[in-house]
Design a protein around this motif. Structure first.
Motif, short mmCIF file in Angstrom:
data_model
loop_
_atom_site.label_atom_id
_atom_site.label_comp_id
_atom_site.label_asym_id
_atom_site.label_seq_id
_atom_site.Cartn_x
_atom_site.Cartn_y
_atom_site.Cartn_z
N PRO A 112 0.81 -1.22 0.00
CA PRO A 112 0.00 0.00 0.00
C PRO A 112 0.84 1.27 0.00
O PRO A 112 0.35 2.34 -0.35
N MET A 113 2.11 1.17 0.40
CA MET A 113 3.01 2.33 0.39
C MET A 113 4.44 1.87 0.19
O MET A 113 4.88 0.87 0.78
N HIS A 114 5.15 2.61 -0.65
CA HIS A 114 6.59 2.42 -0.81
C HIS A 114 7.29 3.67 -0.28
O HIS A 114 6.86 4.79 -0.55
N VAL A 115 8.37 3.47 0.45
CA VAL A 115 9.14 4.59 0.99
C VAL A 115 10.60 4.39 0.62
O VAL A 115 11.19 3.34 0.89
N VAL A 116 11.18 5.40 -0.01
CA VAL A 116 12.59 5.39 -0.40
C VAL A 116 13.29 6.55 0.30
O VAL A 116 12.77 7.66 0.35
N GLY A 117 14.47 6.28 0.84
CA GLY A 117 15.24 7.33 1.51
C GLY A 117 16.70 7.27 1.10
O GLY A 117 17.24 6.18 0.86
N VAL A 118 17.35 8.43 1.01
CA VAL A 118 18.78 8.49 0.72
C VAL A 118 19.42 9.57 1.60
O VAL A 118 18.78 10.55 1.97
N ARG A 119 20.70 9.38 1.92
CA ARG A 119 21.47 10.44 2.57
C ARG A 119 21.82 11.46 1.51
O ARG A 119 21.90 11.14 0.32
N ASP A 120 22.06 12.71 1.91
CA ASP A 120 22.24 13.77 0.93
C ASP A 120 23.49 13.62 0.07
O ASP A 120 23.62 14.29 -0.95
N ASP A 121 24.42 12.73 0.46
CA ASP A 121 25.57 12.45 -0.41
C ASP A 121 25.30 11.25 -1.33
O ASP A 121 26.16 10.85 -2.10
N LEU A 122 24.10 10.69 -1.24
CA LEU A 122 23.66 9.55 -2.05
C LEU A 122 24.47 8.28 -1.80
O LEU A 122 24.49 7.37 -2.64
N ASN A 123 25.10 8.18 -0.65
CA ASN A 123 25.85 6.98 -0.33
C ASN A 123 25.12 6.04 0.61
O ASN A 123 25.62 4.96 0.93
N GLU A 124 23.94 6.43 1.08
CA GLU A 124 23.10 5.57 1.90
C GLU A 124 21.72 5.52 1.26
O GLU A 124 21.18 6.55 0.84
N PHE A 125 21.11 4.34 1.21
CA PHE A 125 19.84 4.14 0.52
C PHE A 125 18.99 3.11 1.26
O PHE A 125 19.52 2.13 1.79
N PHE A 126 17.68 3.33 1.33
CA PHE A 126 16.78 2.29 1.84
C PHE A 126 15.44 2.37 1.11
O PHE A 126 15.04 3.42 0.61
N HIS A 127 14.76 1.24 1.04
CA HIS A 127 13.45 1.10 0.41
C HIS A 127 12.63 0.20 1.32
O HIS A 127 12.90 -0.99 1.45
N ILE A 128 11.64 0.78 2.02
CA ILE A 128 10.86 0.06 3.00
C ILE A 128 9.37 0.21 2.70
O ILE A 128 8.97 1.00 1.84
#
Length: 304
Positions: A112-128
């Motif tokens: 029902p929901m996808h959440v994507v997050g990144v650190r501002d240097d684009l070196n950390e990523f998650f998809h929950i």
């Protein structure tokens, strides 16, 4: 599933076993007589981007803080995020004005929901994937931030056949270690666990023009690897510009023989990009047709 992150151009072997990252330089149109003219609308909040294929859903982009009317998603994080500790991410879906809770979300790629997050240097990523709670309109998930820094988070929901993407204000994560480590690589290959992944794309990518991007996956002995379904897709591809102002979420949709000369059926879009999953023939590739809305440097995070 496996997560990979690339960096485009040259030969580069990623050390991470989680992600292989891709950074693309998109040529400014002014060098190719395609400059944006004054008064043109920028890619941004509440912008409707229907897929080129009539059978695809409409996609609308919003900055959550600026939504005054219609569907809205607000993010609340508690406690204040610290590396290595569990943080709860709560999302309230409601209709404005009036703040009426909305709970009739449609499943999109099984969630029902996808959440994507990144650190501002684009070196950390998650998809929950937050899940509905007993409270109407509330979805929640827990996450552990591994490194400190400032993070940009996007939530994505679907209702009434329309996909809505909300960019949330940046979140500060405290803890030991460097808060940013900006590095740009332009490699086209990576080793991820027991797999080697080759990224292919056009040498010149121009903003607003469809570009072909594909992933070729082999084992360490060079044998072709057929991917299994992950959230109802062969691959999930998140594309994020280095200023965090552009977010594209793409899925393979069409199965074609790579050696056949069939017409391209999937076309330009700015999120949930049209794609072909090539699983037949001697060379199996997962291919996407992506239109980058702005010039600049992008990082691609592929999950399979």
């Amino acid at each position: 599933y496996r997560k990979i992150f690339f960096a485009l151009s040259g030969l580069f072997v990623a050390l991470s076993l989680l992600l292989a990252l891709t950074v693309i330089w998109v040529l400014p149109d002014r060098f190719l007589n395609h400059a944006r003219h004054p008064g043109d609308e920028p890619h941004g909040a509440a912008e409707a981007m229907p897929h080129a294929d009539e059978g695809h859903d409409e996609v609308r982009f919003h900055e959550a803080a600026g939504v005054r009317e219609g569907l809205a998603v607000d993010l609340d994080i508690a406690p204040a995020p610290v590396t290595g500790t569990t943080t709860r991410l709560d999302f309230l879906v409601r209709e404005r004005p009036g703040d009426r809770p909305i709970s009739d979300l449609e499943l999109d790629h099984e969630k029902p929901m996808h959440v994507v997050g990144v650190r501002d240097d684009l070196n950390e990523f998650f998809h929950i994937h937050p899940v509905p709670t007993a409270r109407s309109g509330f979805l929640s998930s827990v996450h552990i931030f591994e490194k400190p820094g400032r993070y940009k988070i996007w939530s994505e929901i679907k209702r009434g056949g329309v996909t809505h993407v909300f960019g949330h204000p940046e979140v500060a994560v405290t803890g030991e270690g460097a808060a940013a480590r900006k590095e740009i690589f332009f490699g086209r290959s990576a080793i991820v666990g027991d797999y080697q992944v080759l990224l292919s794309y056009e040498d010149s990518i121009i903003k607003g023009k469809e570009a072909d991007i594909s992933f070729d996956i082999h084992d360490l002995f060079g044998r072709e690897v057929a991917v299994e379904p992950f959230l109802a897709a062969g691959m999930h591809l998140s594309i994020i510009k280095d200023d965090l102002k552009t977010f594209i979420h793409a899925h393979p949709e069409k199965i074609e023989d790579h050696h056949a000369h069939a017409p391209v059926l999937i076309g330009t879009a700015y999120a949930h990009e049209g794609a072909e999953e090539l699983t037949e023939g001697q060379d199996k590739k997962i291919s996407f047709h992506i239109a980058f809305p702005e010039a600049g440097i992008y990082k691609l995070f592929a999950q399979f």
